[in-house]
Design an enzyme around this catalytic site. Structure first.
Site, PDB file in Angstrom:
ATOM      1  N   LYS A   1       0.858  -0.896  -0.112  1.00 49.30           N
ATOM      2  CA  LYS A   1       0.395   0.292   0.102  1.00 49.30           C
ATOM      3  C   LYS A   1       1.366   1.368   0.132  1.00 49.30           C
ATOM      4  O   LYS A   1       0.765   2.272  -0.225  1.00 49.30           O
ATOM      5  CB  LYS A   1      -1.141  -0.387   1.613  1.00 49.30           C
ATOM      6  CG  LYS A   1      -2.077  -1.363   1.584  1.00 49.30           C
ATOM      7  CD  LYS A   1      -2.804  -1.078   2.441  1.00 49.30           C
ATOM      8  CE  LYS A   1      -2.182  -1.351   3.902  1.00 49.30           C
ATOM      9  NZ  LYS A   1      -1.540  -3.205   3.408  1.00 49.30           N
TER      10      LYS A   1
ATOM     11  N   PHE B   1      12.390  -6.245   4.117  1.00 50.17           N
ATOM     12  CA  PHE B   1      13.278  -6.304   5.157  1.00 50.17           C
ATOM     13  C   PHE B   1      12.474  -7.219   6.187  1.00 50.17           C
ATOM     14  O   PHE B   1      12.923  -8.761   6.629  1.00 50.17           O
ATOM     15  CB  PHE B   1      14.498  -6.160   5.342  1.00 50.17           C
ATOM     16  CG  PHE B   1      14.844  -5.922   6.862  1.00 50.17           C
ATOM     17  CD1 PHE B   1      15.983  -7.125   7.171  1.00 50.17           C
ATOM     18  CD2 PHE B   1      15.511  -5.925   7.803  1.00 50.17           C
ATOM     19  CE1 PHE B   1      16.763  -7.915   8.347  1.00 50.17           C
ATOM     20  CE2 PHE B   1      15.677  -6.381   9.177  1.00 50.17           C
ATOM     21  CZ  PHE B   1      16.330  -7.105   9.288  1.00 50.17           C
TER      22      PHE B   1
ATOM     23  N   ASP C   1       9.410 -12.467   8.487  1.00 53.37           N
ATOM     24  CA  ASP C   1       8.800 -12.499   8.893  1.00 53.37           C
ATOM     25  C   ASP C   1       7.488 -14.368   7.987  1.00 53.37           C
ATOM     26  O   ASP C   1       7.133 -14.928   8.951  1.00 53.37           O
ATOM     27  CB  ASP C   1       7.938 -11.932   9.041  1.00 53.37           C
ATOM     28  CG  ASP C   1       6.139 -11.892  10.459  1.00 53.37           C
ATOM     29  OD1 ASP C   1       6.338 -11.972  11.299  1.00 53.37           O
ATOM     30  OD2 ASP C   1       5.037 -11.549   9.576  1.00 53.37           O
TER      31      ASP C   1
ATOM     32  N   ASP D   1       6.928 -17.048  10.235  1.00 56.15           N
ATOM     33  CA  ASP D   1       5.696 -17.884  10.106  1.00 56.15           C
ATOM     34  C   ASP D   1       4.953 -19.190   9.041  1.00 56.15           C
ATOM     35  O   ASP D   1       4.144 -19.400   9.208  1.00 56.15           O
ATOM     36  CB  ASP D   1       4.104 -16.535  10.332  1.00 56.15           C
ATOM     37  CG  ASP D   1       4.798 -15.655  10.863  1.00 56.15           C
ATOM     38  OD1 ASP D   1       4.907 -16.002  12.233  1.00 56.15           O
ATOM     39  OD2 ASP D   1       4.880 -14.650  10.574  1.00 56.15           O
TER      40      ASP D   1
ATOM     41  N   ARG E   1       2.637 -13.469  -0.063  1.00 54.43           N
ATOM     42  CA  ARG E   1       2.521 -11.620   0.582  1.00 54.43           C
ATOM     43  C   ARG E   1       1.940 -10.975  -0.247  1.00 54.43           C
ATOM     44  O   ARG E   1       2.522 -11.433  -1.970  1.00 54.43           O
ATOM     45  CB  ARG E   1       3.674 -12.299   0.388  1.00 54.43           C
ATOM     46  CG  ARG E   1       3.815 -10.393   1.375  1.00 54.43           C
ATOM     47  CD  ARG E   1       3.395  -9.851   2.367  1.00 54.43           C
ATOM     48  NE  ARG E   1       3.758 -10.947   3.864  1.00 54.43           N
ATOM     49  CZ  ARG E   1       3.405 -10.473   5.102  1.00 54.43           C
ATOM     50  NH1 ARG E   1       2.905  -8.924   5.133  1.00 54.43           N
ATOM     51  NH2 ARG E   1       3.636 -10.751   5.725  1.00 54.43           N
TER      52      ARG E   1
ATOM     53  N   ASP F   1       6.168 -12.114  19.967  1.00 52.12           N
ATOM     54  CA  ASP F   1       4.908 -12.447  19.249  1.00 52.12           C
ATOM     55  C   ASP F   1       5.200 -14.245  19.411  1.00 52.12           C
ATOM     56  O   ASP F   1       4.377 -15.343  19.478  1.00 52.12           O
ATOM     57  CB  ASP F   1       5.679 -12.371  18.857  1.00 52.12           C
ATOM     58  CG  ASP F   1       4.140 -13.145  17.338  1.00 52.12           C
ATOM     59  OD1 ASP F   1       3.177 -13.172  17.841  1.00 52.12           O
ATOM     60  OD2 ASP F   1       3.707 -12.596  15.752  1.00 52.12           O
TER      61      ASP F   1
ATOM     62  N   LYS G   1       5.802  -4.446  18.044  1.00 56.15           N
ATOM     63  CA  LYS G   1       6.694  -6.032  16.524  1.00 56.15           C
ATOM     64  C   LYS G   1       6.036  -4.535  15.023  1.00 56.15           C
ATOM     65  O   LYS G   1       6.366  -4.443  14.252  1.00 56.15           O
ATOM     66  CB  LYS G   1       5.551  -6.584  16.080  1.00 56.15           C
ATOM     67  CG  LYS G   1       6.105  -7.420  14.734  1.00 56.15           C
ATOM     68  CD  LYS G   1       4.815  -8.228  14.896  1.00 56.15           C
ATOM     69  CE  LYS G   1       5.495  -9.149  14.374  1.00 56.15           C
ATOM     70  NZ  LYS G   1       4.653 -10.887  13.832  1.00 56.15           N
TER      71      LYS G   1
ATOM     72  N   PHE H   1      -3.940   0.204  13.871  1.00 53.07           N
ATOM     73  CA  PHE H   1      -3.955  -0.690  12.649  1.00 53.07           C
ATOM     74  C   PHE H   1      -3.498  -2.687  12.897  1.00 53.07           C
ATOM     75  O   PHE H   1      -4.537  -2.816  12.175  1.00 53.07           O
ATOM     76  CB  PHE H   1      -3.099   0.457  12.486  1.00 53.07           C
ATOM     77  CG  PHE H   1      -1.913  -0.506  10.737  1.00 53.07           C
ATOM     78  CD1 PHE H   1      -2.228  -0.013   9.499  1.00 53.07           C
ATOM     79  CD2 PHE H   1      -1.686  -1.490  10.760  1.00 53.07           C
ATOM     80  CE1 PHE H   1      -2.113  -0.048   8.854  1.00 53.07           C
ATOM     81  CE2 PHE H   1      -0.656  -1.751   9.207  1.00 53.07           C
ATOM     82  CZ  PHE H   1      -1.565  -1.216   8.374  1.00 53.07           C
TER      83      PHE H   1
ATOM     84  N   ASP I   1      -5.832  -5.264  10.817  1.00 56.87           N
ATOM     85  CA  ASP I   1      -5.128  -6.106  11.069  1.00 56.87           C
ATOM     86  C   ASP I   1      -5.942  -7.619  10.658  1.00 56.87           C
ATOM     87  O   ASP I   1      -6.399  -8.199  10.518  1.00 56.87           O
ATOM     88  CB  ASP I   1      -3.606  -5.942  10.434  1.00 56.87           C
ATOM     89  CG  ASP I   1      -2.995  -6.411   9.283  1.00 56.87           C
ATOM     90  OD1 ASP I   1      -3.252  -5.928   8.465  1.00 56.87           O
ATOM     91  OD2 ASP I   1      -1.948  -6.757   9.410  1.00 56.87           O
ATOM     92  N   ASP I   2      -5.657  -8.246  12.492  1.00 56.86           N
ATOM     93  CA  ASP I   2      -6.411  -9.062  13.003  1.00 56.86           C
ATOM     94  C   ASP I   2      -7.272  -9.339  12.150  1.00 56.86           C
ATOM     95  O   ASP I   2      -7.775 -10.462  12.444  1.00 56.86           O
ATOM     96  CB  ASP I   2      -5.870  -8.795  14.631  1.00 56.86           C
ATOM     97  CG  ASP I   2      -5.104  -9.255  14.709  1.00 56.86           C
ATOM     98  OD1 ASP I   2      -3.751  -9.076  14.213  1.00 56.86           O
ATOM     99  OD2 ASP I   2      -4.844  -9.269  16.431  1.00 56.86           O
TER     100      ASP I   2
END
Length: 425
Positions: free
Chosen positions: A129, A170, A175, A179, A184, A246, A272, A311, A315-316
């Protein structure tokens, strides 16, 4: 109409429109209500259309703090500048990649690596974005006088903006590996691309190194150069700490819901996400604009960290309820045993039977168990909980903006709030 009254009315009207956007599209017509079991007994979820209608009414009737939105013609000018900045920002990316790659490609000893690294940058850095990078230019325009908006200064702000976008890339490359994410930005994660694999770790290190090459090339002769270096390095450290929190809270293959507390969630979000996504762009612009006051930076940080918290909560929410065709990412928080806002709220609301169900199904890479968790979220009316949080977040955010330091333009923070509260990806 008296000028002060007119400005107040205009501010209320614009804020009202803003909050309608935050609430999203209104469902027309009637419809049955959904009921769900709840620790306090059978509870009825509020119907979304009624809630949003009431929400709009509350905003118009609110007597709390309001924000003076400023002159409307000035706002239109800012928007026009923003549209032009987006085009220039995208063009600047290709120029910066060419400069970085061509410089080292002249060395025959490392020219093969440069061919690869061009692909690394072009695959991982654009396509998002671009909010973080563009926020540097937007903030800089708000913070300086018109005579400081030279081509050189604007271009330098764009370079710093791309440095933040590359910092984001990066983090995301690493990440996704940790995960084991699949997609992505609408394409396979970099480590999943053929013949990449764990080489993506070194590729991520290259992306980060480019940040400091760019800062040195374009900002070394500026009075704020050291401030920028310390800001980027400090933000990277905070984000790494947040990632560690996390991972510790949600270890691979070990589900322990007692770790998912509100306090731990807020700490993860703050370190994070909030620092690098919200504080970093504005703080960088403030240094570039010559604002070094500790009080100003602390006031800005308070507002921006609150924005960052919302934010991440959004996102969650989108991870579970967003459309992957829009978000560009398939939500996997439930499967990955993530300490997300939704599961934290669920743990606050469940009865004993629902807690057992959650313990048996959360953090399992099984579509049936994931569906059971999401069905429980529906029974607990977590979408409703999200809307309630958004309402309270608005009140708190407007209070923080109104109490900001006098050398920080309030309309800058309101502009950022608009981007957050209406986003769908």
């Amino acid at each position: 109409m008296h000028s002060a009254v007119a400005v107040s009315f205009l501010g209320r009207r614009l804020v009202g429109r803003l909050m309608v956007r935050w609430a999203g599209p209104i469902r027309r017509g009637g419809g049955t209500r959904e009921t769900s079991p709840h620790p306090a007994g059978d509870q009825t979820c509020r119907h979304f259309s009624r809630r949003k209608k009431n929400f709009k009414s509350q905003i118009w009737q609110q007597q709390g703090p309001q924000v003076d939105m400023g002159d409307s013609s000035n706002k239109k000018l800012k928007m026009a500048s923003h549209d032009a900045d987006i085009e220039r920002f995208d063009q600047a990316f290709h120029q910066l990649v060419t400069e970085l790659i061509d410089e080292d490609a002249k060395n025959p000893e490392i020219s093969d690596a440069m061919v690869r690294f061009r692909q690394v940058l072009e695959y991982n850095c654009p396509g998002g974005k671009r909010n973080r990078g563009l926020s540097v230019i937007t903030s800089y325009r708000y913070l300086v006088n018109s005579d400081q908006l030279t081509e050189e200064n604007i271009h330098r702000a764009m370079v710093v903006g791309w440095c933040i976008e590359w910092l984001q890339a990066f983090f995301l490359v690493l990440d996704d590996i940790m995960d084991q994410s699949q997609t992505r930005r609408g394409q396979p994660c970099w480590y999943r691309v053929e013949e990449v694999g764990n080489m993506a770790i070194n590729d991520a290190c290259y992306i980060e190194s480019c940040i400091y090459k760019l800062l040195r090339r374009f900002c070394r002769d500026q009075p704020y150069y050291v401030d920028l270096l310390e800001l980027f390095q400090g933000t990277t450290y905070k984000t790494i700490v947040g990632q560690s929190l996390d991972l510790i809270t949600s270890p691979d293959g070990k589900v322990n819901l007692s770790n998912f507390t509100e306090e731990r969630y807020n700490a993860i979000v703050k370190y994070k996400t909030a620092f690098y996504s919200f504080h970093l762009p504005v703080a960088a612009a403030m240094y570039m604009a010559g604002i070094t006051s500790k009080e100003s930076h602390e006031n800005a940080k308070t507002i921006l960290l609150e924005m960052g918290r919302f934010f991440q909560i959004q996102d969650d929410y989108l991870d579970c309820y967003g459309d992957p065709a829009v978000t560009g990412k398939v939500g996997t928080d439930v499967e990955e045993n993530k300490c997300s806002w939704l599961v934290v709220q669920a743990l606050r609301l469940v009865n004993n039977g629902q807690l057992t169900l959650l313990q048996e199904n959360y953090g399992q890479n099984d579509p049936t168990k994931v569906a059971a968790v999401k069905q429980l979220y529906g029974e607990l009316c977590l979408q409703d909980e999200f809307w309630k949080f958004e309402e309270s977040s608005y009140t708190q955010l407007m209070t923080l903006i109104n109490s900001s330091h006098q050398d920080l333009p309030k309309e800058m923070f309101v502009a950022f709030a608009q981007k957050i509260y209406k986003r769908k990806k």
